[in-house]
Scaffold this active site. Structure first.
Site, short mmCIF file in Angstrom:
data_model
loop_
_atom_site.label_atom_id
_atom_site.label_comp_id
_atom_site.label_asym_id
_atom_site.label_seq_id
_atom_site.Cartn_x
_atom_site.Cartn_y
_atom_site.Cartn_z
N SER A 67 0.86 -1.27 -0.18
CA SER A 67 -0.09 0.16 0.09
C SER A 67 0.80 1.34 0.19
O SER A 67 1.66 1.65 -0.88
CB SER A 67 -0.91 0.10 1.12
OG SER A 67 -1.85 0.95 1.24
N ASP A 279 -3.29 5.85 -3.03
CA ASP A 279 -2.06 5.41 -2.62
C ASP A 279 -1.47 4.37 -3.49
O ASP A 279 -2.20 4.11 -4.37
CB ASP A 279 -2.25 4.97 -1.06
CG ASP A 279 -3.09 3.83 -0.75
OD1 ASP A 279 -3.96 3.67 -1.78
OD2 ASP A 279 -3.23 3.35 0.10
N ASP A 283 -6.60 2.17 -2.54
CA ASP A 283 -7.72 1.86 -1.55
C ASP A 283 -7.65 3.19 -0.62
O ASP A 283 -8.59 3.20 0.16
CB ASP A 283 -7.59 0.75 -0.80
CG ASP A 283 -6.47 0.62 0.04
OD1 ASP A 283 -5.46 1.60 0.10
OD2 ASP A 283 -6.57 -0.35 0.91
N GLU A 373 -11.38 7.09 7.31
CA GLU A 373 -10.19 7.38 8.27
C GLU A 373 -9.71 8.47 7.48
O GLU A 373 -9.82 9.27 6.27
CB GLU A 373 -8.97 6.38 8.14
CG GLU A 373 -9.40 4.91 8.75
CD GLU A 373 -8.09 4.03 8.77
OE1 GLU A 373 -7.71 3.81 10.04
OE2 GLU A 373 -7.80 3.70 7.69
N ASN A 375 -7.16 9.76 6.67
CA ASN A 375 -5.88 9.36 5.55
C ASN A 375 -6.60 9.03 4.24
O ASN A 375 -5.87 8.95 3.33
CB ASN A 375 -4.95 8.41 6.00
CG ASN A 375 -5.64 7.11 6.31
OD1 ASN A 375 -6.69 6.80 5.94
ND2 ASN A 375 -5.00 6.07 7.11
N ARG A 460 0.63 6.74 19.05
CA ARG A 460 0.05 5.29 19.10
C ARG A 460 1.26 4.76 18.14
O ARG A 460 2.07 5.32 17.19
CB ARG A 460 -1.02 5.15 18.45
CG ARG A 460 -1.39 5.74 16.91
CD ARG A 460 -2.86 5.36 16.59
NE ARG A 460 -2.76 3.72 16.16
CZ ARG A 460 -2.32 3.50 14.80
NH1 ARG A 460 -1.97 4.56 13.91
NH2 ARG A 460 -2.27 2.38 14.42
N SER A 462 2.37 2.63 14.95
CA SER A 462 1.92 2.34 13.89
C SER A 462 2.04 0.75 13.65
O SER A 462 2.69 0.12 14.24
CB SER A 462 2.78 2.94 12.71
OG SER A 462 2.42 2.21 11.36
N THR A 464 1.62 -0.35 10.65
CA THR A 464 2.32 -0.77 9.09
C THR A 464 3.82 -0.38 8.94
O THR A 464 4.34 -0.90 7.96
CB THR A 464 1.65 -0.06 8.26
OG1 THR A 464 1.62 1.36 8.36
CG2 THR A 464 -0.03 -0.40 8.08
#
Ligand code: G16
Length: 505
Positions: A67, A279, A283, A373, A375, A460, A462, A464
């Site tokens: 992604s 991206d 998605d 989200e 993003n 937080r 990540s 990914t």
């Protein structure tokens, strides 16, 4: 077990050996790391998808992609029968299988089969897709090897976007009711609904019909070209960062634009031009434009959710349909968007942890669940009841023109939407809005937030990338930047930051 499967698993798994001692975690959207470490993971996810297919008696999807991550990474997203992300209970099986040492693999498989009482005599089918990364070809072959080793059938869609593979899985399992499980079927279903909807906005100027699309140098660009001819010039598209020159996700793409709050490289935009960025696996989408003073304006997931829910709410009122609509966000949603939705739009708002899988589940609780989200990751879910009510109304003959028009628009909206989803010292709670460890971090953040007006901040790990994400918002850009910097210093100090201290933004 299908005949010869045990021997095949042993034989094939030795071609995709696990490096001894390597441990990988199932992240926000599946396994994701440097592509060199993923061959055995892909083979094993092929095995797991085949088991999941037998368990659910349905087709399962496996998408090979990392992604928004850099070109040298790769990853895997598993798709459940109705096009949603793999159910959380099976994430543990995925982790077990991924981390089992080579000689224990058969035992680990048997363990899952026993726990889930899987009938190994049943047929299994797995759909596989991949993004444009150079490592994706061999990694998707490893997935196929896993599927075949366990006697599963496969269909390799080759290069597709993640939403396209979700769509294929959903079509296949709904026996064509959702659409035809081909790229052509996808293009034609979505564009027909788009054309019907755009009739409602027939007075658009040529400029308003023009969209500049940043393909992030990934799969979105070639796939968009395939849709283009279906759009009958109702949407004129100029694609840039189409992968012919630049590097995947480098200085471009939805994540870059969202995080940097600036246009991607690779395009000159003039004031008022309508632009958007995908991206790497298409998605996510964010929109943007610059105004006549050259200021950059981002329409991120918060804004998209607000516009869509406003549009849908108006149509529901006009159609006279009583359906419960809600918006699902994460902690990253800008506080003003949440206030606007709750106070002005009077829409129910829910907050979940990061990851489409969490938002998706929360959205399923409503007749219409809009989830995005910040993003740019999201969609709208319509419950079966909601879809049926809309369809019934759209067919009905004894209603006035306004209701009929609204019902038809709602019907096309349903169709245009593809409904289908160390840093770990920091632990969080309350939908990731508060840190519970390391000790003192949350108190430090609370103290810093108090110094600024209308401020929020949270941190937080990540799921990914190997980073800690720091979010900050305040009444001005300068204050938000300053708060973000102060909070990152606190993280660096209290959570054992690596290397030099973070610099001011
Ligand atoms: C994936 C997930 C998204 C999540 C993003 C970032 O997106 O599907 O839900 O927002 O990762 O997650 P994190 O902040 O944990 O790194 P993508 O587009 O990279 O697949």
């Amino acid at each position: 077990w299908p005949e010869g499967a045990i021997t095949k698993v042993l034989e094939k798994s030795s071609l995709h050996p696990k490096p001894a001692g390597l441990v990988l975690q199932y992240g926000t959207a599946g396994f994701r790391t440097n592509a060199k470490q993923l061959d055995h993971i892909m083979f094993r996810m092929g095995l797991l998808a085949t088991l999941r297919s037998r368990k659910t008696k349905a087709t399962i999807g496996v998408m090979v992609t990392a992604s928004h991550n850099p070109e040298e990474d790769n990853g895997v997203k598993l798709i459940d029968p109705m096009g949603e992300m793999l159910t959380a209970t099976w994430e543990d099986f995925a982790t077990q299988l991924a981390n089992t040492e080579q000689k224990e693999l058969l035992a680990a498989l048997k363990d899952i089969i026993n726990k889930e009482a899987i009938n190994m005599k049943l047929e299994a089918e797995v759909f596989v897709g991949k993004d444009t990364r150079s490592s994706s070809a061999s990694l998707s072959q490893a997935v196929l090897d896993g599927v075949h080793a366990l006697g599963g059938q496969s269909k390799d869609y080759g290069l597709v976007t993640t939403p396209q593979l979700h769509y294929m899985v959903c079509c296949q399992n709904s026996h064509g009711q959702y659409g035809e499980a081909t790229v052509e079927g996808y293009c034609s279903k979505l564009s027909q609904a788009f054309l019907a909807l755009s009739k409602n906005a027939s007075n658009r100027t040529d400029d308003q019909k023009h969209l500049f699309v940043d393909g992030a140098n990934g799969i979105g660009a070639p796939k968009l070209r395939e849709v283009e001819s279906h759009l009958k010039k109702q949407l004129q598209i100029s694609i840039f960062n189409d992968g012919s020159r630049g590097k995947l996700n480098h200085q471009c793409g939805a994540d870059f634009v969202k995080v940097q709050q600036k246009p991607p490289t690779g395009v000159e935009i003039s004031p008022g031009d309508r632009c958007c960025s995908f991206d790497g696996d298409a998605d996510r989408i964010v929109y943007y434009y610059t105004d006549s003073r050259g200021f950059f304006h981002l329409l991120d997931g918060d804004k998209i959710a607000t516009l869509i829910s406003t549009f849908l709410k108006e149509l529901l009122v006009q159609a006279g349909l009583d359906l419960k609509i809600a918006v699902v966000q994460t902690a990253y949603a800008n506080g003003s968007s949440t206030r606007y939705l709750e106070d002005t739009m009077k829409v129910i708002v829910r907050c979940t942890k990061t990851g489409v899988k969490h938002l998706h589940h929360a959205a399923q609780e409503f007749d219409i669940g809009v989830y995005f989200e910040a993003n740019g990751h999201g969609t709208v879910l319509f419950s079966k009841t909601a879809e049926e009510k809309v369809q019934l109304l759209a067919k009905s003959t004894n209603i006035n023109d306004e209701r009929k028009r609204a019902a038809l628009l709602l019907q096309n909206t349903v169709n245009v939407i593809n409904q289908v989803s160390d840093r770990r010292v920091i632990e969080t709670t309350d939908a990731e809005r508060r840190a519970v460890s390391p000790a003192g971090l949350q108190e430090a953040i609370d103290g810093l937030v108090k110094k600024y007006k209308q401020a929020r901040s949270f941190v937080r790990p990540s799921g990914t990338e190997d980073v800690v994400r720091v979010y900050a918002e305040a009444d001005s850009q300068e204050s938000a930047d300053a708060l973000a910097h102060e909070v990152s210093l606190a993280v660096h100090r209290l959570a054992g930051g690596v290397g030099a201290e973070p610099k001011p933004l």
